[in-house]
Scaffold this motif. Sequence first.
Motif, PDB file in Angstrom:
ATOM      1  N   ASP A  25       0.777  -1.236   0.000  1.00 53.15           N
ATOM      2  CA  ASP A  25       0.000   0.000   0.000  1.00 53.15           C
ATOM      3  C   ASP A  25       0.810   1.288   0.000  1.00 53.15           C
ATOM      4  N   PHE A  26       2.042   1.206  -0.468  1.00 51.42           N
ATOM      5  CA  PHE A  26       2.841   2.432  -0.615  1.00 51.42           C
ATOM      6  C   PHE A  26       2.590   3.014  -2.002  1.00 51.42           C
ATOM      7  N   ASP A  27       2.752   4.332  -2.120  1.00 48.51           N
ATOM      8  CA  ASP A  27       2.804   4.962  -3.429  1.00 48.51           C
ATOM      9  C   ASP A  27       4.241   4.850  -3.880  1.00 48.51           C
ATOM     10  N   VAL A  28       4.456   4.189  -4.989  1.00 57.18           N
ATOM     11  CA  VAL A  28       5.827   3.882  -5.377  1.00 57.18           C
ATOM     12  C   VAL A  28       6.236   4.671  -6.613  1.00 57.18           C
ATOM     13  N   TYR A  29       7.410   5.275  -6.548  1.00 55.35           N
ATOM     14  CA  TYR A  29       8.015   5.854  -7.750  1.00 55.35           C
ATOM     15  C   TYR A  29       9.280   5.062  -8.009  1.00 55.35           C
ATOM     16  N   PHE A  30       9.313   4.396  -9.140  1.00 51.06           N
ATOM     17  CA  PHE A  30      10.427   3.495  -9.456  1.00 51.06           C
ATOM     18  C   PHE A  30      11.074   4.006 -10.736  1.00 51.06           C
ATOM     19  N   LEU A  31      12.326   4.449 -10.582  1.00 48.93           N
ATOM     20  CA  LEU A  31      13.013   5.111 -11.697  1.00 48.93           C
ATOM     21  C   LEU A  31      14.182   4.276 -12.220  1.00 48.93           C
ATOM     22  N   THR A  32      14.258   4.185 -13.543  1.00 51.19           N
ATOM     23  CA  THR A  32      15.431   3.601 -14.182  1.00 51.19           C
ATOM     24  C   THR A  32      15.701   4.424 -15.440  1.00 51.19           C
ATOM     25  N   GLY A  33      16.771   4.111 -16.162  1.00 51.68           N
ATOM     26  CA  GLY A  33      17.028   4.901 -17.367  1.00 51.68           C
ATOM     27  C   GLY A  33      18.432   4.710 -17.907  1.00 51.68           C
ATOM     28  N   THR A  34      18.846   5.647 -18.752  1.00 49.95           N
ATOM     29  CA  THR A  34      20.181   5.541 -19.364  1.00 49.95           C
ATOM     30  C   THR A  34      20.997   6.820 -19.184  1.00 49.95           C
ATOM     31  N   ASP A  35      22.302   6.614 -19.036  1.00 51.95           N
ATOM     32  CA  ASP A  35      23.290   7.652 -18.731  1.00 51.95           C
ATOM     33  C   ASP A  35      24.080   7.887 -20.017  1.00 51.95           C
ATOM     34  N   GLU A  36      23.758   8.962 -20.748  1.00 53.04           N
ATOM     35  CA  GLU A  36      24.123   8.996 -22.160  1.00 53.04           C
ATOM     36  C   GLU A  36      25.265   9.930 -22.555  1.00 53.04           C
ATOM     37  N   HIS A  37      25.784  10.715 -21.587  1.00 55.79           N
ATOM     38  CA  HIS A  37      26.831  11.662 -21.974  1.00 55.79           C
ATOM     39  C   HIS A  37      28.229  11.134 -21.649  1.00 55.79           C
ATOM     40  N   GLY A  38      29.228  11.945 -22.017  1.00 55.11           N
ATOM     41  CA  GLY A  38      30.607  11.648 -21.621  1.00 55.11           C
ATOM     42  C   GLY A  38      31.428  11.026 -22.737  1.00 55.11           C
ATOM     43  N   LEU A  39      32.721  10.948 -22.431  1.00 50.32           N
ATOM     44  CA  LEU A  39      33.689  10.490 -23.424  1.00 50.32           C
ATOM     45  C   LEU A  39      33.487   9.020 -23.779  1.00 50.32           C
ATOM     46  N   LYS A  40      33.086   8.236 -22.772  1.00 46.78           N
ATOM     47  CA  LYS A  40      32.888   6.800 -23.016  1.00 46.78           C
ATOM     48  C   LYS A  40      31.861   6.590 -24.134  1.00 46.78           C
ATOM     49  N   ILE A  41      30.748   7.321 -24.015  1.00 48.66           N
ATOM     50  CA  ILE A  41      29.687   7.173 -25.021  1.00 48.66           C
ATOM     51  C   ILE A  41      30.136   7.803 -26.340  1.00 48.66           C
ATOM     52  N   GLN A  42      30.782   8.978 -26.245  1.00 48.55           N
ATOM     53  CA  GLN A  42      31.222   9.629 -27.484  1.00 48.55           C
ATOM     54  C   GLN A  42      32.143   8.693 -28.278  1.00 48.55           C
ATOM     55  N   ARG A  43      33.087   8.049 -27.560  1.00 49.66           N
ATOM     56  CA  ARG A  43      34.013   7.146 -28.267  1.00 49.66           C
ATOM     57  C   ARG A  43      33.300   5.913 -28.807  1.00 49.66           C
ATOM     58  N   SER A  44      32.350   5.377 -28.040  1.00 49.59           N
ATOM     59  CA  SER A  44      31.610   4.196 -28.533  1.00 49.59           C
ATOM     60  C   SER A  44      30.843   4.551 -29.798  1.00 49.59           C
ATOM     61  N   ALA A  45      30.286   5.766 -29.823  1.00 45.21           N
ATOM     62  CA  ALA A  45      29.528   6.197 -31.007  1.00 45.21           C
ATOM     63  C   ALA A  45      30.478   6.333 -32.205  1.00 45.21           C
ATOM     64  N   GLU A  46      31.652   6.947 -31.950  1.00 47.16           N
ATOM     65  CA  GLU A  46      32.631   7.117 -33.044  1.00 47.16           C
ATOM     66  C   GLU A  46      33.018   5.761 -33.610  1.00 47.16           C
ATOM     67  N   LYS A  47      33.228   4.815 -32.695  1.00 51.65           N
ATOM     68  CA  LYS A  47      33.631   3.469 -33.122  1.00 51.65           C
ATOM     69  C   LYS A  47      32.558   2.827 -34.003  1.00 51.65           C
ATOM     70  N   ALA A  48      31.312   3.117 -33.658  1.00 50.83           N
ATOM     71  CA  ALA A  48      30.198   2.549 -34.434  1.00 50.83           C
ATOM     72  C   ALA A  48      29.903   3.393 -35.673  1.00 50.83           C
ATOM     73  N   GLY A  49      30.654   4.471 -35.850  1.00 49.09           N
ATOM     74  CA  GLY A  49      30.458   5.335 -37.029  1.00 49.09           C
ATOM     75  C   GLY A  49      29.142   6.091 -36.983  1.00 49.09           C
ATOM     76  N   LYS A  50      28.687   6.430 -35.766  1.00 48.97           N
ATOM     77  CA  LYS A  50      27.398   7.134 -35.648  1.00 48.97           C
ATOM     78  C   LYS A  50      27.548   8.424 -34.877  1.00 48.97           C
ATOM     79  N   GLU A  51      26.581   9.283 -35.057  1.00 46.54           N
ATOM     80  CA  GLU A  51      26.499  10.488 -34.221  1.00 46.54           C
ATOM     81  C   GLU A  51      26.083  10.031 -32.822  1.00 46.54           C
ATOM     82  N   PRO A  52      26.633  10.678 -31.760  1.00 43.72           N
ATOM     83  CA  PRO A  52      26.309  10.213 -30.409  1.00 43.72           C
ATOM     84  C   PRO A  52      24.802  10.126 -30.126  1.00 43.72           C
ATOM     85  N   GLN A  53      24.038  11.118 -30.581  1.00 48.00           N
ATOM     86  CA  GLN A  53      22.604  11.093 -30.267  1.00 48.00           C
ATOM     87  C   GLN A  53      21.909   9.896 -30.926  1.00 48.00           C
ATOM     88  N   GLU A  54      22.277   9.674 -32.182  1.00 50.39           N
ATOM     89  CA  GLU A  54      21.670   8.557 -32.918  1.00 50.39           C
ATOM     90  C   GLU A  54      22.073   7.231 -32.254  1.00 50.39           C
TER      91      GLU A  54
END
Length: 513
Positions: free
Chosen positions: A40-69
């Motif tokens: 009987d609690f009101d529950v807020y359950f949050l999950t998601g993705t952490d999308e910025h930073g060099l790690k993601i930028q490099r992974s995108a470059e490696k995949a030949g894509k723009e980071p957002q895409e």
Amino acid sequence: MDKNFYITTPIYYPSAKPHMGHAYSSIIADFFARFKSIDDFDVYFLTGTDEHGLKIQRSAEKAGKEPQEFCDEISKTFRDLSKTLNLSNTDFIRTTEERHKKTVQYLWSKLEKNDDIYLSNYSGWYSVSDEAFYNEDEIEEINGNKIAITSKSPVEWIEEESFFFRLSKWEKPLLEFYESNPDFISPVSRKNEVISFVKSGLKDLSVSRKTFSWGIPVPNKKDHIIYVWLDALTNYLSALNYPDTKNTLFNKFWPASIHLIGKDILRFHAVYWPAFLLAANVTLPKKVYGHGWILSGDEKMSKSKGNILDPLEIIEKYGLDSLRYYLIKEVSFGNDGNISQERLENCINSDLANNYGNLCQRVVAFTIKNCEGKIPSKIKFLEDDLKILNKYKKNLDNIRSKIDEQNINFYIDYIVSSLFEANKYFNDQEPWKKKNDQLRLNTIVYTTLEIVRKISFLIYPIIPETSLKALKIFNILEPNIKLETLSNNEYIQKGNIINKIDILFKKIEKNND
Ligand code: MSP
């Protein structure tokens, strides 16, 4: 009593598709969220993705894509996974969303205004894989390569102009906070690690980078990108629309009840995050729980080690609830756990098929044959019946407090022993020998059905889909699963028709070659 519950998972890097470690954090969080919602609690359950930073930028470059895409694509696989895992999350946040950027920039300005941020130069070791800075004594050299001792990931030397957060200033207040909130960091073993890290002295933290662009710019200094951890941690506030404190979400759910994370990111959550919040004058979360790792052999399962088990393949082969049950039961919560298909199969056969599935099928078949397929109306409990029924009522508060201590091991042991006990009760009472004593036969059937109902309620946070399948016996639907009703020994409606159900778990034929 505060009946709101805010639980978060870490937000995952969409640098590659999700693996079992990510599934584990999410399933455990879902377990707590569902438990609280049936309580009987009101529950807020949050999950998601952490999308910025060099790690993601490099992974995108490696995949030949723009980071957002690149992020759009992989974030979607995490969102899909949350559906495949049957998570009951209220929200799925992406750090590239506008709502999040606004909160991060607001928090930055607040830290700056309070004189907790200053401009200087950084030089030191950085691991892109961990998105973390390391001191000289946290680095080792193996075969000519510098790596971080704890994570074994490669580090590189960086030197650049950077904004710093006055972390050193918060050393004493943090220690005082840990002292007066002894439950803030759990389990205890991890708390000691954190405290000795803080006691060894905190240096100011570099919180901006200039040499890449994929991130949230520092307000009024756009050539600086906000450090990805300051950005990421703030997701816990941005999902609640902070700083709009007039909004009901923030007022209702902050401070978070629990940030559930893996032990690898404890320092960020138990040191940096509370320091940022103290500096910004925001109340601190109630608890940070650092769970163990899923190991493959002796090593942490991770993409860079190439030893990942794909949750989707396991689900395809054994079904989601088998995986959920197995991870929740067999990985002793708080510790590392090795997973194997053999142990998973044993778990399915003994606990799920033999114990739970069999109990449900047996009592339904017996009721159809001997009670006109109805929940018996005329019953008279004897001591044996009341003893087994009353146990649930007696243990209810204890179960609640064990969950508040994150003692999942207690919870699962309670269910397993209740299943054994229920099967034993049905065997020992031998209702098939009571055909000349319909009142006794009815009472045994009613008691067993009532126990099936109680156990199905208790097992719901672990295997929600199967629990609901079992509850079809009584036509009980999800919103009616209320923990409180465990105290009621005559909850199932006398005289109602019961429904046949499909086999809950198929036994796995073991090949002994
Ligand atoms: N993006 C950061 C978290 C930011 S939270 C503000 C991050 N992401 S991650 O994708 O690398 O990992 C997130 C979490 O996944 C870990 O903390 C942990 O909870 C879980 N796991 C990743 N690998 C794991 C195992 N092998 N075993 C168990 N959980 C692990 O860190």
